[in-house]
Design an enzyme around this catalytic site. Structure first.
Site, mmCIF file in Angstrom:
data_model
loop_
_atom_site.group_PDB
_atom_site.id
_atom_site.type_symbol
_atom_site.label_atom_id
_atom_site.label_comp_id
_atom_site.label_asym_id
_atom_site.label_seq_id
_atom_site.Cartn_x
_atom_site.Cartn_y
_atom_site.Cartn_z
ATOM 1 N N GLY A 46 51.660 36.375 40.693
ATOM 2 C CA GLY A 46 52.099 35.899 41.993
ATOM 3 C C GLY A 46 50.921 35.442 42.825
ATOM 4 N N GLN A 51 46.238 33.138 50.339
ATOM 5 C CA GLN A 51 45.194 33.471 49.350
ATOM 6 C C GLN A 51 44.386 32.241 48.936
ATOM 7 O OE1 GLN A 51 48.054 35.850 46.716
ATOM 8 N NE2 GLN A 51 46.117 36.895 46.393
ATOM 9 N N CYS A 88 45.825 42.660 42.682
ATOM 10 C CA CYS A 88 45.910 41.461 43.520
ATOM 11 C C CYS A 88 44.776 40.517 43.144
ATOM 12 C CB CYS A 88 45.804 41.864 44.988
ATOM 13 S SG CYS A 88 45.889 40.477 46.134
ATOM 14 N N LEU A 89 45.079 39.232 43.041
ATOM 15 C CA LEU A 89 44.043 38.255 42.672
ATOM 16 C C LEU A 89 42.933 38.183 43.721
ATOM 17 C CD1 LEU A 89 46.234 35.357 41.204
ATOM 18 C CD2 LEU A 89 44.814 36.992 39.940
ATOM 19 N N HIS A 130 55.072 42.235 47.445
ATOM 20 C CA HIS A 130 53.617 42.073 47.518
ATOM 21 C C HIS A 130 53.258 40.699 48.114
ATOM 22 C CE1 HIS A 130 49.479 42.612 45.546
ATOM 23 N NE2 HIS A 130 49.477 41.357 45.956
ATOM 24 N N GLU A 131 53.908 39.647 47.594
ATOM 25 C CA GLU A 131 53.557 38.288 48.046
ATOM 26 C C GLU A 131 54.034 38.028 49.472
ATOM 27 O OE1 GLU A 131 51.373 36.980 46.354
ATOM 28 O OE2 GLU A 131 51.717 38.099 44.494
ATOM 29 N N HIS A 134 51.675 39.339 51.934
ATOM 30 C CA HIS A 134 50.506 38.464 52.161
ATOM 31 C C HIS A 134 50.759 37.500 53.320
ATOM 32 C CE1 HIS A 134 47.435 39.176 49.135
ATOM 33 N NE2 HIS A 134 48.303 39.171 48.149
HETATM 34 NI NI NI Z 1 48.030 39.845 46.202
#
Ligand code: NI
Length: 161
Positions: A46, A51, A88-89, A130-131, A134
């Site tokens: 995701g 991000q 998380c990226l 999660h997304e 963000h």
């Molecule tokens: Ni994330």
């Protein structure tokens, strides 16, 4: 399509609230294309627009069931709760457990401006929560129960022994 740079924890953009998309135009579509390419290149499940430095309410997710593109997503119902490990990226190399609803219903627009509704559980429910967090400047580590980065590494080492 092009990959974009993924911002890391500590960048203040990740802490800002993203604005709704008012009109789905070619820039929105380009953003979604680039976000998907960036997510796949980074082997994530995701990615949210902040991000990649864009404060717009756009999310891409693929938990192995195909690409989901969500514009202005909103969680409209939740039930149950479950604790699981997330990564998380924007926070590479780290895994922490978080409590999330077990089931979520999400409404969003697709790139053709059609309203879609997703009923999710399991990994998809976690990814959606999660997304969408963000988009409100929330990182999963804010909700951390336990840092399991080292534990998971040890478990992997055990398996390879
Ligand atoms: Ni994330």
């Amino acid at each position: 399509m092009a990959t974009r740079k993924i911002l890391r924890e500590g960048d203040e953009t990740l802490r800002k609230i993203s604005r709704p998309v008012k009109e789905i135009d070619k820039h929105t579509k380009q953003l979604l294309d680039d976000m998907a390419e960036t997510m796949y290149a980074a082997e994530g499940v995701g990615l949210a627009a902040p991000q990649v430095g864009v404060l717009r309410r756009c999310v891409v997710i693929d938990v192995g069931e195909g690409l989901l593109e969500l514009i202005n997503p909103e969680i409209v119902e939740t039930s149950g709760s479950k604790i699981g490990a997330e990564g998380c990226l924007s926070i590479p190399g780290r895994r922490c457990t978080v409590e999330r609803p077990e089931n979520v219903k999400v409404r969003a627009l697709d790139r053709r401006n059609r309203q879609i509704e997703i009923n999710a559980n399991g990994l998809l429910a976690v990814a959606l929560c999660h997304e969408i967090d963000h988009l409100d400047g929330i990182l999963y580590i804010d909700k951390m129960i336990e840092d399991v980065t080292d534990k998971e590494t040890e478990q992997k080492e055990e398996k390879t022994k």
